[in-house]
Design an enzyme around this catalytic site. Structure first.
Site, PDB file in Angstrom:
ATOM      1  N   GLU A 217      -3.696   7.301  -3.337  1.00 37.69           N
ATOM      2  CA  GLU A 217      -3.548   6.222  -3.722  1.00 37.69           C
ATOM      3  C   GLU A 217      -3.279   5.246  -3.793  1.00 37.69           C
ATOM      4  OE1 GLU A 217      -5.949   4.860   0.808  1.00 37.69           O
ATOM      5  OE2 GLU A 217      -7.018   3.771  -0.866  1.00 37.69           O
TER       6      GLU A 217
ATOM      7  N   TYR B  83       1.226  -0.725   0.565  1.00 40.32           N
ATOM      8  CA  TYR B  83       0.123   0.207   0.304  1.00 40.32           C
ATOM      9  C   TYR B  83       0.776   1.168  -0.360  1.00 40.32           C
ATOM     10  CZ  TYR B  83      -3.144   3.377   1.942  1.00 40.32           C
ATOM     11  OH  TYR B  83      -3.939   5.183   1.996  1.00 40.32           O
TER      12      TYR B  83
END
Ligand code: GDP
Ligand code: MN
Length: 399
Positions: A189, A101
């Site tokens: 993101e 991530y």
């Protein structure tokens, strides 16, 4: 302004980030044609402005063209958290060894950019943050210092991305930061950033929020607009040339000037209510503009009272008063209106309004009194407001 995954990936690709080859498709036939060009296996992905598509069945792996057609049929029309799927992104499938991530976002509190990197990707980052906060490595970037290769290297080391080549990870993070900054994003993101089975890093998902105020230097924003979901009220207001932002409360606000509109919203909450919107009618308060503004508020079922807050500068009081009366004649307004009218020729304005006053149209001597009156007319103090911290049941009753 939020981008769809494929738009985010196109932005990333222009900064040299590793993206799988893919194509857009609006029908199963187009999806099959895309898969034919790309080569199976492919992943068929719903393009909607929300996450959690995988869990909702909006992301499917297809081994052959028949499967592509089946997957496309299943995904198109699917409702994912209120977003109905109308377009698909078909891309070459990736063999995944690990999911990571990474994100950059504007942290207004610290006036810095916040970067988050974790070896635990592919799952909700909120869950990781709640259950094992130490698994997320955070950095703060002072925009004037920038983000250098050494910063990226230390960050990768502290996050520990097992199996990833550190230099390659550094390249990806630097390019992502450039996309974030030069693309004028508030948020970028990537979840997941994957390590492929042959040891490369690949950007598999893209969530991008752009700063709409940077539109003037980005002609490409116009294309994004066409797919952006809009609050229906905002769409209506913007099409009438009004500066409008929808909020959650029940007091409709109309003011001239952005500063006064914001002060009005604040004052409504200061006296225990909550504004349904921010609406700046700008310099002119003539019947045209006032009717348009009242119509927008009238179409909002949550509005229970309308607070018109005008301070006349160039705009004269009598024009405002006539504008309100004319607008009320044109539009059948469902909510009671409370007016605060001050500034140039306010006395003339009051004289025009006075004979028309009723429980549908009231005048208040000043801004605070007007806010109080409007909040009262809207059903009183809201349970969730700071000045009215009561029970939820009370609020239900008030509505
Ligand atoms: P989201 O659920 O909306 O966040 O959509 P993502 O694009 O992140 O996809 C969800 C999950 O699907 C990812 O975390 C992966 O596990 C899986 N996925 C997406 N693309 C591929 C792919 O090319 N190959 C494989 N094997 N899995 C994928
Ligand atoms: Mn994702």
């Amino acid at each position: 302004m939020d981008l769809l995954e494929h738009q985010g990936k196109e932005l990333f690709a222009s900064f040299g980030l590793p993206i799988s080859p893919g194509a857009l498709a609006l029908t199963p036939t187009e999806a099959v044609a895309a898969a034919e060009r790309i080569g199976c296996p492919v992943v068929v992905k719903a393009q909607v402005h929300t996450g959690g598509r995988g869990k909702a069945g909006g992301i499917r792996l297809a081994e052959d063209l028949e499967a592509v057609s089946r997957c496309a049929e299943k995904i198109l029309g699917l409702d994912i958290k209120g977003h109905v799927v109308r377009r698909l992104w078909v891309e070459a499938a990736t063999d995944i060894a690990a999911e990571f991530y990474v994100s950059f976002m504007l942290d207004r509190g610290t006036r810095r950019h916040l970067g988050m990197l974790s070896a635990q990707g592919g799952v909700d980052i909120e869950d990781v943050s709640a259950n094992s906060p130490e698994a997320i490595s955070r950095i703060q970037i002072d925009p004037s210092d920038g983000f250098a290769a050494d910063d990226a290297r230390n960050w990768v080391t502290s996050a520990g991305l097992p199996g990833a080549d550190v230099s390659e990870a550094v390249e990806v993070l630097l390019a992502l930061y450039r996309a974030y900054r030069e693309g004028d994003a508030d948020l970028i993101e990537v979840n997941p950033l994957v390590l492929t089975t042959d040891g490369r890093l690949q950007v598999l998902d893209a969530k991008v929020t752009l700063d709409s105020s940077a539109r003037f230097r980005h002609p490409e924003y116009d294309a994004y607009d066409k797919t952006a979901p809009r609050d229906a009220r905002e769409q209506q207001a913007h099409s009438r040339g009004l500066q409008y932002v929808g909020l959650e409360g029940n007091v409709g606000v109309i003011a001239n000037g952005a500063g006064l509109a914001m002060a009005s919203v604040d004052m409504v909450s200061d006296v225990g209510g909550s504004a349904a919107n921010f609406l700046d009618i700008g310099g002119g308060a003539n019947a045209e503009v006032m009717s348009a503004a009242l119509e927008v508020l009238n179409d909002d079922p949550s509005v229970r009272a309308i607070f018109i807050n005008i301070f006349g500068g160039i705009t004269k009081g009598e024009e405002v008063a006539n504008g309100i009366i004319e607008a009320m004649r044109r539009v059948d307004i469902a909510s009671p209106i409370v007016v605060r009218l001050d500034g140039t020729n306010s006395a003339e304005g009051w004289n025009i309004l006075r004979p028309r006053l009723s429980d549908r149209l009231e005048l208040a001597p000043d801004m605070l009194a007007a806010a109080r009156l409007a909040v009262g007319r809207a059903g009183g103090v809201q349970a969730d407001s700071p000045a009215g911290a009561g029970s939820g049941a009370l609020e239900e009753g008030a509505r």
